[in-house]
Motif scaffolding. Structure first.
Motif, mmCIF file in Angstrom:
data_model
loop_
_atom_site.group_PDB
_atom_site.id
_atom_site.type_symbol
_atom_site.label_atom_id
_atom_site.label_comp_id
_atom_site.label_asym_id
_atom_site.label_seq_id
_atom_site.Cartn_x
_atom_site.Cartn_y
_atom_site.Cartn_z
ATOM 1 N N GLY A 92 0.802 -1.235 0.000
ATOM 2 C CA GLY A 92 0.000 0.000 0.000
ATOM 3 C C GLY A 92 0.830 1.277 0.000
ATOM 4 O O GLY A 92 0.284 2.379 0.057
ATOM 5 N N GLN A 93 2.152 1.162 -0.088
ATOM 6 C CA GLN A 93 3.021 2.345 0.055
ATOM 7 C C GLN A 93 3.078 3.196 -1.207
ATOM 8 O O GLN A 93 3.553 4.341 -1.173
ATOM 9 C CB GLN A 93 4.427 1.924 0.478
ATOM 10 C CG GLN A 93 4.465 1.229 1.815
ATOM 11 C CD GLN A 93 3.895 2.104 2.921
ATOM 12 O OE1 GLN A 93 4.413 3.175 3.210
ATOM 13 N NE2 GLN A 93 2.809 1.654 3.518
ATOM 14 N N GLY A 144 13.068 4.306 -0.356
ATOM 15 C CA GLY A 144 12.385 5.107 0.654
ATOM 16 C C GLY A 144 13.130 5.120 1.975
ATOM 17 O O GLY A 144 14.327 5.380 2.033
ATOM 18 N N SER A 152 6.615 -3.368 -5.572
ATOM 19 C CA SER A 152 7.431 -2.337 -6.218
ATOM 20 C C SER A 152 7.659 -2.685 -7.693
ATOM 21 O O SER A 152 7.604 -1.811 -8.569
ATOM 22 C CB SER A 152 8.766 -2.206 -5.481
ATOM 23 O OG SER A 152 9.553 -1.234 -6.102
ATOM 24 N N CYS A 189 5.657 -4.573 -9.537
ATOM 25 C CA CYS A 189 4.362 -4.415 -10.228
ATOM 26 C C CYS A 189 4.012 -2.938 -10.422
ATOM 27 O O CYS A 189 3.376 -2.570 -11.410
ATOM 28 C CB CYS A 189 3.244 -5.081 -9.433
ATOM 29 S SG CYS A 189 3.398 -6.866 -9.368
ATOM 30 N N LEU A 205 1.311 -7.306 -16.860
ATOM 31 C CA LEU A 205 0.235 -7.939 -16.089
ATOM 32 C C LEU A 205 -1.127 -7.470 -16.591
ATOM 33 O O LEU A 205 -1.324 -6.275 -16.849
ATOM 34 C CB LEU A 205 0.329 -7.543 -14.608
ATOM 35 C CG LEU A 205 1.303 -8.264 -13.696
ATOM 36 C CD1 LEU A 205 1.239 -7.644 -12.306
ATOM 37 C CD2 LEU A 205 1.044 -9.760 -13.640
ATOM 38 N N ILE A 221 -2.685 -11.539 -10.681
ATOM 39 C CA ILE A 221 -1.895 -11.238 -9.478
ATOM 40 C C ILE A 221 -0.492 -11.793 -9.694
ATOM 41 O O ILE A 221 -0.335 -12.926 -10.171
ATOM 42 C CB ILE A 221 -2.518 -11.909 -8.237
ATOM 43 C CG1 ILE A 221 -3.896 -11.304 -7.922
ATOM 44 C CG2 ILE A 221 -1.598 -11.793 -7.023
ATOM 45 C CD1 ILE A 221 -4.639 -12.037 -6.812
ATOM 46 N N PHE A 246 13.276 8.882 -4.730
ATOM 47 C CA PHE A 246 13.411 8.162 -5.992
ATOM 48 C C PHE A 246 14.620 8.727 -6.729
ATOM 49 O O PHE A 246 14.996 9.892 -6.552
ATOM 50 C CB PHE A 246 12.157 8.336 -6.848
ATOM 51 C CG PHE A 246 11.007 7.471 -6.405
ATOM 52 C CD1 PHE A 246 10.888 6.179 -6.875
ATOM 53 C CD2 PHE A 246 10.058 7.956 -5.523
ATOM 54 C CE1 PHE A 246 9.838 5.375 -6.466
ATOM 55 C CE2 PHE A 246 8.997 7.163 -5.106
ATOM 56 C CZ PHE A 246 8.892 5.858 -5.582
HETATM 57 C C1 LIG Z 1 7.529 8.498 1.333
HETATM 58 C C2 LIG Z 1 7.751 7.362 0.357
HETATM 59 C C3 LIG Z 1 8.987 7.227 -0.243
HETATM 60 C C4 LIG Z 1 9.210 6.194 -1.143
HETATM 61 N N1 LIG Z 1 10.428 6.101 -1.746
HETATM 62 C C5 LIG Z 1 10.658 5.116 -2.635
HETATM 63 C C6 LIG Z 1 11.922 4.985 -3.284
HETATM 64 O O1 LIG Z 1 12.870 5.745 -3.059
HETATM 65 N N2 LIG Z 1 12.080 3.974 -4.180
HETATM 66 C C7 LIG Z 1 11.061 3.099 -4.469
HETATM 67 O O2 LIG Z 1 11.244 2.211 -5.298
HETATM 68 N N3 LIG Z 1 9.860 3.193 -3.863
HETATM 69 C C8 LIG Z 1 9.640 4.167 -2.969
HETATM 70 N N4 LIG Z 1 8.403 4.246 -2.367
HETATM 71 C C9 LIG Z 1 7.378 3.264 -2.738
HETATM 72 C C10 LIG Z 1 7.524 1.956 -1.952
HETATM 73 O O3 LIG Z 1 8.745 1.311 -2.248
HETATM 74 C C11 LIG Z 1 6.414 0.969 -2.281
HETATM 75 O O4 LIG Z 1 6.437 0.014 -1.261
HETATM 76 C C12 LIG Z 1 6.477 0.208 -3.595
HETATM 77 O O5 LIG Z 1 6.619 1.099 -4.688
HETATM 78 C C13 LIG Z 1 5.193 -0.560 -3.872
HETATM 79 O O6 LIG Z 1 5.132 -1.678 -3.076
HETATM 80 P P1 LIG Z 1 3.841 -1.949 -2.209
HETATM 81 O O7 LIG Z 1 3.974 -3.339 -1.720
HETATM 82 O O8 LIG Z 1 3.694 -0.877 -1.201
HETATM 83 O O9 LIG Z 1 2.682 -1.909 -3.338
HETATM 84 P P2 LIG Z 1 1.230 -1.268 -3.310
HETATM 85 O O10 LIG Z 1 1.298 0.179 -2.991
HETATM 86 O O11 LIG Z 1 0.309 -2.110 -2.514
HETATM 87 O O12 LIG Z 1 0.854 -1.453 -4.861
HETATM 88 C C14 LIG Z 1 1.491 -0.706 -5.868
HETATM 89 C C15 LIG Z 1 0.890 -1.086 -7.230
HETATM 90 O O13 LIG Z 1 1.251 -2.411 -7.593
HETATM 91 C C16 LIG Z 1 0.109 -3.245 -7.703
HETATM 92 N N5 LIG Z 1 0.441 -4.500 -7.053
HETATM 93 C C17 LIG Z 1 1.056 -4.635 -5.839
HETATM 94 N N6 LIG Z 1 1.273 -5.923 -5.575
HETATM 95 C C18 LIG Z 1 0.795 -6.615 -6.630
HETATM 96 C C19 LIG Z 1 0.749 -7.994 -6.936
HETATM 97 N N7 LIG Z 1 1.255 -8.911 -6.103
HETATM 98 N N8 LIG Z 1 0.182 -8.381 -8.110
HETATM 99 C C20 LIG Z 1 -0.302 -7.446 -8.964
HETATM 100 N N9 LIG Z 1 -0.274 -6.131 -8.723
HETATM 101 C C21 LIG Z 1 0.271 -5.718 -7.568
HETATM 102 C C22 LIG Z 1 -1.018 -2.508 -7.001
HETATM 103 O O14 LIG Z 1 -2.289 -2.836 -7.547
HETATM 104 C C23 LIG Z 1 -0.637 -1.059 -7.273
HETATM 105 O O15 LIG Z 1 -1.048 -0.684 -8.568
HETATM 106 C C24 LIG Z 1 8.160 5.263 -1.447
HETATM 107 C C25 LIG Z 1 6.917 5.388 -0.813
HETATM 108 C C26 LIG Z 1 6.709 6.424 0.071
HETATM 109 C C27 LIG Z 1 5.350 6.533 0.719
#
Ligand SMILES: Cc1cc2nc3c(=O)[nH]c(=O)nc-3n(C[C@H](O)[C@H](O)[C@H](O)COP(=O)(O)OP(=O)(O)OC[C@H]3O[C@@H](n4cnc5c(N)ncnc54)[C@H](O)[C@@H]3O)c2cc1C
Length: 293
Positions: free
Chosen positions: A34-35, A102, A115, A117, A161, A166, A193
């Protein structure tokens, strides 16, 4: 700002999640860490009616080191992967790159698979995946398929995808003992980033470069491999990699990119730094590989 209204589905099985996606592929979004998704919803850049939450599904957070592979389940947290001694032994490049994603709070919740995806072109994990190579395991109600790393990233935030699929796992190829790597990015502050970054992986056999894999991220709509630079290096004896060859590699890397200007940097700056980082990536990877060969 708050997100538009949505229904949250805490799934207990992959089948339940796939059924929900199939019922409304365009109105549903998978959520893992969800990040990235939640900030996008708060900014109203995404407004799914249904959030299909993978987190309660048992057994989806695996971190499995095999012979020449590392497989991460969909809900394996970035923090857990970063802290795994087995991952560091198998793929030190991945551990090093994760420290730049991050901040610890983000990595406590964010997932490596999420990340990949999400496919932000300036993100670290997609570039590492493209460099190491491997595959995404994509599951839908119709069945399971594998998508190779080189076929996965289509464009900005867009992957191969389908909306009803998923990514249940991502498998990375892990380098053998005679490989050396380098990860470096330029950011305004640690944890941002990348403005531009490089991931490099060189393998030596009998004192020559037998495999070269270099990826630039932050310079295009997806992370991009540098085939011209890779061809320049393969077959060259480690001792023959001199300042002239590094300068040529830097020129090829810059020439491969056409980044535009934005508020963070000009396209010219990104192209120049991509060249500098490429040369540095080759030098450091070679030093690491030579030390292990
Ligand atoms: C303040 C801040 C700073 C950040 N800095 C960085 C950084 O420097 N570098 C970096 O790379 N990221 C950064 N991020 C993002 C962070 O790394 C996220 O965790 C990552 O981008 C997405 O992973 P998530 O698990 O949170 O995915 P989510 O937020 O849950 O999902 C992201 C997307 O991918 C899809 N998705 C997720 N999992 C799946 C799956 N298993 N199958 C199909 N689709 C899927 C979702 O539907 C959505 O569209 C930052 C975030 C914040 C809030």
């Amino acid at each position: 700002m708050k997100p538009p209204p949505f229904t949250h589905h805490a799934c207990r099985s992959v089948e339940e999640a796939l059924g929900l996606l199939d019922a409304d592929p365009d109105g549903s979004k998978v959520i893992s860490g969800g990040q990235s998704l939640v900030p996008m919803m708060n900014l109203r850049l995404a407004s799914p009616a249904h959030l299909v939450d993978l987190n309660p599904i048992p057994g989806l957070n695996g971190i499995d080191v095999g012979r020449g592979t590392l497989t991460l389940g969909a809900t394996a947290r970035q923090h857990a992967v970063e802290r795994s001694a087995d991952v560091t032994a198998a793929a030190p490049l991945l551990t090093a790159a994760l420290a730049h994603v991050g901040h610890p709070q983000i990595r406590n919740r964010g997932t490596v698979v999420g990340s990949i995806c999400h496919a932000d072109p300036a993100a670290e994990m997609p570039a590492v995946f493209l460099t190491l190579g491997g595959e995404v395991t994509a599951q839908s109600a119709a069945g399971t398929r594998s998508i190779a790393a080189e076929d996965f990233f289509d464009s900005y935030l867009t992957t191969a995808l389908e909306p009803n699929e998923i990514a249940t796992a991502v498998t990375f190829n892990t380098p053998n003992g005679s490989s050396g790597w380098h990860f470096e990015e330029v950011t305004r502050r640690h944890g941002d980033f990348a403005i531009i970054g490089v991931v490099a992986l060189l393998t030596l056999a009998d004192g020559r470069i037998s495999d070269a894999r270099l990826t630039i991220f932050g310079g295009a709509a997806t992370p991009v491999r540098l085939p011209a630079v890779e061809q320049l290096l393969v077959g060259v004896a480690a001792g023959d990699v001199d300042a002239d060859l590094l300068a040529q590699a830097a020129r090829e890397a810059s020439a491969a990119l056409r980044p535009g200007d934005d508020i963070h940097a000009s396209g010219d700056y990104r192209r120049h730094v991509a060249g500098v980082l490429t040369a540095r990536g080759i030098r450091t990877s070679l030093e690491r590989a030579s030390a292990r060969a």
